[in-house]
Design a protein around this motif. Sequence first.
Motif, PDB file in Angstrom:
ATOM      1  N   UNK A 165       1.379  -1.112   0.351  1.00 46.26           N
ATOM      2  CA  UNK A 165       0.065   0.137   0.205  1.00 46.26           C
ATOM      3  C   UNK A 165       0.831   1.268   0.005  1.00 46.26           C
ATOM      4  N   UNK A 166       1.953   1.352   0.697  1.00 46.62           N
ATOM      5  CA  UNK A 166       3.236   1.800   1.276  1.00 46.62           C
ATOM      6  C   UNK A 166       3.285   2.960  -0.468  1.00 46.62           C
ATOM      7  N   UNK A 167       3.700   1.921  -0.952  1.00 48.11           N
ATOM      8  CA  UNK A 167       4.674   2.003  -2.744  1.00 48.11           C
ATOM      9  C   UNK A 167       3.402   2.936  -3.706  1.00 48.11           C
ATOM     10  N   UNK A 168       2.041   1.877  -4.088  1.00 48.66           N
ATOM     11  CA  UNK A 168       1.149   2.201  -4.706  1.00 48.66           C
ATOM     12  C   UNK A 168       0.246   3.671  -4.124  1.00 48.66           C
ATOM     13  N   UNK A 169       0.503   4.278  -2.295  1.00 46.60           N
ATOM     14  CA  UNK A 169       0.919   5.505  -2.234  1.00 46.60           C
ATOM     15  C   UNK A 169       1.794   6.436  -3.155  1.00 46.60           C
ATOM     16  N   UNK A 170       3.044   6.676  -2.819  1.00 49.89           N
ATOM     17  CA  UNK A 170       4.055   6.435  -3.179  1.00 49.89           C
ATOM     18  C   UNK A 170       4.251   7.105  -4.335  1.00 49.89           C
ATOM     19  N   UNK A 171       3.582   6.327  -5.470  1.00 46.44           N
ATOM     20  CA  UNK A 171       3.290   6.055  -6.790  1.00 46.44           C
ATOM     21  C   UNK A 171       2.961   7.105  -7.155  1.00 46.44           C
ATOM     22  N   UNK A 172       1.593   7.592  -6.554  1.00 46.45           N
ATOM     23  CA  UNK A 172       0.496   8.001  -6.467  1.00 46.45           C
ATOM     24  C   UNK A 172       0.933   9.929  -6.626  1.00 46.45           C
ATOM     25  N   UNK A 173       1.780   9.422  -4.885  1.00 42.27           N
ATOM     26  CA  UNK A 173       2.442  11.096  -4.941  1.00 42.27           C
ATOM     27  C   UNK A 173       3.309  11.655  -5.867  1.00 42.27           C
ATOM     28  N   UNK A 174       4.206  10.176  -6.343  1.00 40.02           N
ATOM     29  CA  UNK A 174       5.129  11.126  -7.648  1.00 40.02           C
ATOM     30  C   UNK A 174       4.530  11.951  -8.912  1.00 40.02           C
ATOM     31  N   UNK A 175       3.096  11.376  -8.937  1.00 42.68           N
ATOM     32  CA  UNK A 175       2.461  11.630 -10.491  1.00 42.68           C
ATOM     33  C   UNK A 175       2.263  13.367 -10.245  1.00 42.68           C
ATOM     34  N   UNK A 176       1.595  13.569  -8.791  1.00 40.26           N
ATOM     35  CA  UNK A 176       1.347  14.683  -8.177  1.00 40.26           C
ATOM     36  C   UNK A 176       1.413  14.635  -7.008  1.00 40.26           C
ATOM     37  N   UNK A 177       2.265  15.416  -6.828  1.00 37.22           N
ATOM     38  CA  UNK A 177       3.626  16.163  -5.789  1.00 37.22           C
ATOM     39  C   UNK A 177       2.725  16.703  -4.884  1.00 37.22           C
ATOM     40  N   UNK A 178       2.092  17.166  -3.801  1.00 38.29           N
ATOM     41  CA  UNK A 178       1.962  17.554  -1.821  1.00 38.29           C
ATOM     42  C   UNK A 178       2.983  18.691  -2.056  1.00 38.29           C
ATOM     43  N   UNK A 179       2.730  20.171  -1.051  1.00 32.22           N
ATOM     44  CA  UNK A 179       2.830  21.070  -1.098  1.00 32.22           C
ATOM     45  C   UNK A 179       4.336  20.185   0.197  1.00 32.22           C
ATOM     46  N   UNK A 180       5.003  19.418   1.237  1.00 36.60           N
ATOM     47  CA  UNK A 180       5.748  18.971   1.755  1.00 36.60           C
ATOM     48  C   UNK A 180       6.260  17.939   0.844  1.00 36.60           C
ATOM     49  N   UNK A 181       7.448  17.947   1.445  1.00 32.95           N
ATOM     50  CA  UNK A 181       7.771  16.930   0.742  1.00 32.95           C
ATOM     51  C   UNK A 181       7.281  15.282   1.676  1.00 32.95           C
ATOM     52  N   UNK A 182       7.187  14.416   0.795  1.00 26.34           N
ATOM     53  CA  UNK A 182       6.890  12.642   2.081  1.00 26.34           C
ATOM     54  C   UNK A 182       8.241  11.623   1.929  1.00 26.34           C
ATOM     55  N   UNK A 183       8.837  11.933   3.004  1.00 23.65           N
ATOM     56  CA  UNK A 183       9.949  10.968   2.439  1.00 23.65           C
ATOM     57  C   UNK A 183       9.378   9.223   3.223  1.00 23.65           C
ATOM     58  N   UNK A 184       9.071   8.160   2.017  1.00 25.37           N
ATOM     59  CA  UNK A 184       8.629   7.241   1.868  1.00 25.37           C
ATOM     60  C   UNK A 184      10.071   5.902   3.498  1.00 25.37           C
TER      61      UNK A 184
END
Length: 432
Positions: A165-184
């Motif tokens: 699930x974390x990898x799937x979420x990370x893949x979505x975030x790469x396509x549309x990054x939020x304002x802050x960075x996300x550390x997986x």
Amino acid sequence: MAPGRLLVAACLLVACGERVGAGRVTPAPDAEAAPPEVAPPKPPADPNPPTSCAGEGDEAAALRCWVRLLAGPGCAGRDNGSPGGATARAAIVAGLQAYGLEMAGETGSFEQPLPRGANVLARVPGRDPARAGEHVVLAAHYDHLGEHGGVVHPGADDNASGVAVALAVARRLVADPPARSVLLAAFDAEEPPDYRTPTMGSEYFMAHPTVAREQLVAVVCLDLLGGDLWDGHRSPLYVMGRETFARRPEPALADDPRLPVRAMHLRLVEDLPHGRQAFSDHGAFFQREIPSLFVSTGRSPHYHQPSDTPDTLKYDKMLAAVAVVEAHVRVLADMPDRPAWARDQPVRAADAAVLAELLAAGLGEGGARGTDEFTGVARARLQADLVRARALAAGGREPSESEAREIVQISLRAQCLLAVDSEMPTAACLLL
């Protein structure tokens, strides 16, 4: 039972609780103990194990692929420091590279070496230059129990499901990054013998952060996302820890036919008789007053068993969990103000309502398929607990601290009874 023996018994159940051969406990996944000497036979090997999941374009197929890979024979239970753990780590790193995340480990890599094994760390850079230096951590441990007595414990739910699930979420975030960075953070060494020690992957990371600690503004920790608390019951996804935020993250928690979602106070699973204890990697952040969410569907009957295999998971639930987790990460990463620690963390009437729902389901109310652990001599006690939980949930007022302790005790009693009798006799549970 004398109070001292009861405290020890409660410790054995939930704090030291079941490494292998464990029972079913509501969402407090990774309390640990030693494996039994005799284990059941190995489950059949996957005849077509995947070697990589990076090429899976369909999200549902990718979830299945990651679970099959991480819980497959090539990873041999993913014990930290083992060849199987290294195989799992290499697969995760390859996936992160393919998905386009940045390296966030040590010395220009995705890895942070541990005394045994290594954490895997990757970054989705935030789109807002003013907030990109702040990081929301998305965490899921990838290690499991390895092999005991010649029997592999695959760890499909614990915690290949969370990593997938974390990898799937990370893949979505790469396509549309939020304002802050996300550390997986795919943490290693969450299981024994490192659990709750300085060598636990999350603890080691917080002591040796690869991102400045003051830049870590929140954590969303995933552990056990693919099972049900008992056969025939559609366990909710419990989102615990909203009370740790000074301003609560409020993405919609509307029911989904694939996955009901419930908010719950962390105290309901962590406030043990001998003291509070976190049950997964969020604890390293909580101890340092970093706002923490812990997301789990709770322990299934396969928890820490050789039967925790990919075919036992509910993949439609996992797919729905991707959307829920993404929504929470985005809310935290896009909040105008930095997420802040809430020093006042009261138990609320809504927590009693969630607990009442679990008790009603376990008792088989309204045509629900209850659990056999909520029958026999325990039934009368649980029916009284249900009446009390409903009363505390009603009335339009928040519970006092003494009433909050009642809610916690009701929760711990239910958790205790959901463990198999060999781990905790029913009579001991009823004394909690």
